[in-house]
Motif scaffolding. Structure first.
Motif, mmCIF file in Angstrom:
data_model
loop_
_atom_site.group_PDB
_atom_site.id
_atom_site.type_symbol
_atom_site.label_atom_id
_atom_site.label_comp_id
_atom_site.label_asym_id
_atom_site.label_seq_id
_atom_site.Cartn_x
_atom_site.Cartn_y
_atom_site.Cartn_z
ATOM 1 N N THR A 189 19.305 51.724 33.595
ATOM 2 C CA THR A 189 19.136 52.890 34.456
ATOM 3 C C THR A 189 19.975 54.061 33.961
ATOM 4 N N GLN A 190 19.434 55.247 34.177
ATOM 5 C CA GLN A 190 20.115 56.495 33.865
ATOM 6 C C GLN A 190 19.977 57.418 35.072
ATOM 7 N N PRO A 191 20.982 58.262 35.327
ATOM 8 C CA PRO A 191 20.906 59.115 36.518
ATOM 9 C C PRO A 191 19.917 60.271 36.401
ATOM 10 N N ARG A 192 19.476 60.596 35.179
ATOM 11 C CA ARG A 192 18.576 61.733 35.000
ATOM 12 C C ARG A 192 17.476 61.376 34.013
ATOM 13 N N ARG A 193 16.327 62.032 34.176
ATOM 14 C CA ARG A 193 15.169 61.687 33.354
ATOM 15 C C ARG A 193 15.385 62.042 31.890
ATOM 16 N N VAL A 194 16.062 63.163 31.609
ATOM 17 C CA VAL A 194 16.285 63.532 30.215
ATOM 18 C C VAL A 194 17.138 62.485 29.517
ATOM 19 N N ALA A 195 18.094 61.898 30.233
ATOM 20 C CA ALA A 195 18.930 60.844 29.649
ATOM 21 C C ALA A 195 18.115 59.571 29.428
ATOM 22 N N ALA A 196 17.214 59.242 30.356
ATOM 23 C CA ALA A 196 16.377 58.058 30.189
ATOM 24 C C ALA A 196 15.495 58.187 28.958
ATOM 25 N N MET A 197 14.891 59.347 28.764
ATOM 26 C CA MET A 197 14.011 59.551 27.621
ATOM 27 C C MET A 197 14.796 59.531 26.316
ATOM 28 N N ALA A 198 15.966 60.169 26.304
ATOM 29 C CA ALA A 198 16.780 60.209 25.089
ATOM 30 C C ALA A 198 17.309 58.822 24.733
ATOM 31 N N THR A 199 17.717 58.053 25.736
ATOM 32 C CA THR A 199 18.240 56.708 25.490
ATOM 33 C C THR A 199 17.158 55.794 24.931
ATOM 34 N N ALA A 200 15.955 55.859 25.504
ATOM 35 C CA ALA A 200 14.859 55.021 25.007
ATOM 36 C C ALA A 200 14.536 55.361 23.554
ATOM 37 N N ARG A 201 14.509 56.646 23.236
ATOM 38 C CA ARG A 201 14.206 57.043 21.859
ATOM 39 C C ARG A 201 15.282 56.558 20.894
ATOM 40 N N ARG A 202 16.549 56.673 21.293
ATOM 41 C CA ARG A 202 17.630 56.230 20.427
ATOM 42 C C ARG A 202 17.577 54.712 20.219
ATOM 43 N N LEU A 203 17.288 53.953 21.272
ATOM 44 C CA LEU A 203 17.173 52.506 21.145
ATOM 45 C C LEU A 203 16.024 52.127 20.219
ATOM 46 N N ALA A 243 11.837 49.690 16.679
ATOM 47 C CA ALA A 243 10.868 49.077 17.581
ATOM 48 C C ALA A 243 9.770 50.061 17.952
ATOM 49 N N PRO A 244 8.574 49.561 18.263
ATOM 50 C CA PRO A 244 7.507 50.429 18.761
ATOM 51 C C PRO A 244 7.756 50.821 20.210
ATOM 52 N N GLU A 245 7.054 51.853 20.656
ATOM 53 C CA GLU A 245 7.244 52.305 22.036
ATOM 54 C C GLU A 245 6.820 51.239 23.034
ATOM 55 N N GLU A 246 5.922 50.362 22.643
ATOM 56 C CA GLU A 246 5.513 49.286 23.537
ATOM 57 C C GLU A 246 6.699 48.389 23.887
ATOM 58 N N ALA A 265 10.730 55.213 31.502
ATOM 59 C CA ALA A 265 9.926 55.351 32.711
ATOM 60 C C ALA A 265 10.632 56.339 33.632
ATOM 61 N N VAL A 266 10.026 57.499 33.824
ATOM 62 C CA VAL A 266 10.526 58.493 34.760
ATOM 63 C C VAL A 266 9.366 58.884 35.668
ATOM 64 N N ARG A 267 9.653 59.651 36.674
ATOM 65 C CA ARG A 267 8.598 60.016 37.611
ATOM 66 C C ARG A 267 7.463 60.753 36.895
ATOM 67 N N PHE A 268 6.245 60.295 37.106
ATOM 68 C CA PHE A 268 5.022 60.846 36.519
ATOM 69 C C PHE A 268 4.901 60.573 35.016
ATOM 70 N N ASP A 269 5.778 59.769 34.438
ATOM 71 C CA ASP A 269 5.697 59.494 32.999
ATOM 72 C C ASP A 269 6.283 58.115 32.712
ATOM 73 N N ASP A 270 5.451 57.090 32.818
ATOM 74 C CA ASP A 270 5.866 55.719 32.559
ATOM 75 C C ASP A 270 5.201 55.266 31.268
ATOM 76 N N ARG A 271 5.989 55.107 30.200
ATOM 77 C CA ARG A 271 5.454 54.731 28.898
ATOM 78 C C ARG A 271 5.463 53.220 28.681
ATOM 79 N N GLY A 272 5.894 52.468 29.662
ATOM 80 C CA GLY A 272 6.008 51.030 29.502
ATOM 81 C C GLY A 272 4.674 50.313 29.608
#
Length: 377
Positions: A129-143, A149-152, A157-164
Motif C-alpha cells: 500500500t501507498q498513501p497516494r496514487r502517484v507513489a503507487a504507480m511509481a513503486t510498481a514501475r520501479r519493482l 517482470a511484465p506488468e501482469e 491499482a489506483v482509483r479508475f486504473d487497475d492494471r492487475g
C-alpha cells in the motif's frame, strides 16, 4: 487430517491446502460435508468430484503465478539488503514485522522481493500500500524494472486504473483502495501478505487499515503483515500487533548517507516572501551552471503554479509541478528523462510518498499545508 479420512478425502484436503486462499472458506465447508457423509456411511464421491472441479482453476492460477519470471536480486548498496537474513528469519517466525528505515534505505522496493522469496504471491497476492496514487504507480514501475517482470506480474491499482490481473503476484495500491476491497472481502483473502508502507503518514485510511489488519490477523494467523516507515513510533506499532508471543518484532535500518551542504536564505518581507525567495534561489542555481536537477518544496498548489509561471522563462530547463490533484499522466512526467535541467515544484507528496530520481538540489520554503482539527465552541 482426521484418522478416518480415506485416500479420496485426503487428496481433496491436500488440494484445498495448496489452492487459492480465496477458495479456502467454501472448499473447507464442502470438505467437512464430505467427511460427515463418509462417517455416516453415505456416498460422497460426487461431492468430492465437484469440489476438485471447482478447485482446478484456482490450482492452475497458483501454478501460473509461481511461474512468473521474477529476477530477484538485492542491490548491495541498499541498507535493507544487508538486513535481508534478519528480516526473513523474523517473518518466518512471527509473520508480523515493524520495519523503520530512512529514505533511501530500500525498504519499499526490497521487502516485496523478500516476501516472494518466502513463498508469498502464489496462493494469494502480495499487497503493497501507498498513501497516494502517484507513489503507487511509481513503486510498481520501479519493482517491475528491478524484477525484470511484465506488468501482469507486478501491477499498480489506483482509483479508475487497475492494471492487475488474476496472475498478478505483487499488487501496489493505495491504502484507500485496499480498504474499499475489504468492504466486499472482510478477511482480504485475495492476499497472503500486506505491506503497509509510509505508515508515518497516519491518515484516516492508514489508521483504519491497521485496525482492520489486526482483526484479520486474529482470524487469519497465516497472513503476513509488514508495517514500514521512514519515521515512526516503532514500539507503539509493535505493541499494537501484540500477540501470544509478545509485541511484534522491530527492525531498524539506516538510510544511505551522502554529503549535504545546508544554506539558509532570508525569505524577505511580504506574505509570499517564501515564494519569491524560492524562485530566486532556483534562478541563481540554474545560472550558476552547476549540473543536477532541482526539487523545490512549496506548501500549496497555488504557490506551485505561480512559481512555475515565473520560472518558465529559464532556458534549457523544464519546470514540472507535482501535487496530488494532477492527473496520472502529469504526475508521471517527473520520472521521465528529459533534455536539460529538470525543476520539480512539489508539495510534501515528494517528501513522504516517493523518490524523484536525479535530484541534486533541494530548496524548501519551510512551510507545509497540514490538516488541523478545531473543536466547535
Amino acid at each position: 487430517m482426521p484418522e478416518s479420512d480415506d485416500p479420496g478425502i485426503s487428496a481433496a484436503a491436500e488440494a484445498v491446502a495448496a489452492g487459492l486462499l480465496s477458495d479456502r472458506p467454501w472448499a473447507e465447508r464442502q470438505l467437512a460435508t464430505a467427511r460427515r457423509r463418509a462417517q455416516s456411511g453415505k456416498p460422497y464421491d460426487r461431492l468430492l468430484k465437484k469440489l476438485l472441479g471447482r478447485l482446478q482453476p484456482g490450482s492452475e492460477l497458483v501454478a501460473r503465478r509461481a511461474a512468473q519470471p521474477l529476477q530477484v536480486a538485492y542491490p548491495e548498496d541498499l541498507p535493507v539488503s544487508g538486513e535481508r537474513e534478519r528480516i526473513l528469519a523474523s517473518l518466518r517466525q512471527r509473520r508480523v514485522l515493524v520495519l523503520t528505515g530512512e529514505t533511501g534505505s530500500g525498504k519499499t522496493t526490497q521487502l516485496p522481493k523478500m516476501l516472494w522469496e518466502l513463498g508469498h504471491g502464489r496462493r494469494g497476492q502480495i499487497a503493497v500500500t501507498q498513501p497516494r496514487r502517484v507513489a503507487a504507480m511509481a513503486t510498481a514501475r520501479r519493482l517491475r524494472d528491478e524484477l525484470q517482470a511484465p506488468e501482469e506480474a507486478v501491477a499498480h491499482a489506483v482509483r479508475f486504473d487497475d492494471r492487475g490481473s488474476p496472475a498478478t503476484v505483487i499488487r501496489v495500491l493505495t491504502d484507500g483502495l485496499l480498504l474499499a476491497e475489504a468492504g466486499g472481502d472482510s478477511d482480504l483473502r485475495r492476499y497472503d501478505a500486506v505491506i503497509v508502507d509510509e505508515a508515518h503518514e497516519r491518515g484516516l485510511n492508514i489508521d483504519v487499515l491497521l485496525g482492520l489488519l489486526r482483526r484479520i490477523r486474529a482470524r487469519r494467523p497465516e497472513l503476513t503483515i509488514v508495517v514500514t516507515s521512514a519515521s515512526i513510533d516503532a514500539e507503539a506499532f509493535a505493541e499494537y500487533f501484540h500477540d501470544a508471543e509478545g509485541p511484534a518484532p522491530v527492525i531498524r535500518v539506516s538510510g544511505r548517507s551522502f554529503p549535504v551542504e545546508i544554506i539558509h536564505q532570508d525569505p524577505g518581507d511580504g506574505d509570499l516572501g517564501y515564494l519569491s525567495a524560492l524562485v530566486r534561489a532556483v534562478e541563481e542555481l540554474h545560472e550558476s551552471g552547476e549540473a543536477g536537477d532541482i526539487l523545490g518544496f512549496l506548501p500549496t498548489e497555488r504557490d506551485i503554479l505561480e512559481a512555475a509561471r515565473r520560472l518558465q522563462k529559464l532556458p534549457a530547463a523544464s519546470v514540472l509541478p507535482l501535487f496530488s490533484r494532477l492527473n496520472a499522466h502529469e504526475q508521471q512526467r517527473v520520472f521521465a528523462p528529459i533534455r536539460g535541467r529538470k525543476i520539480v515544484l512539489a508539495t510534501n507528496i515528494a517528501e513522504t510518498s516517493l523518490t524523484v530520481p536525479g535530484i541534486r538540489f533541494v530548496i524548501d520554503a519551510g512551510l507545509a499545508r497540514t490538516k488541523r482539527y478545531a473543536a466547535s465552541s
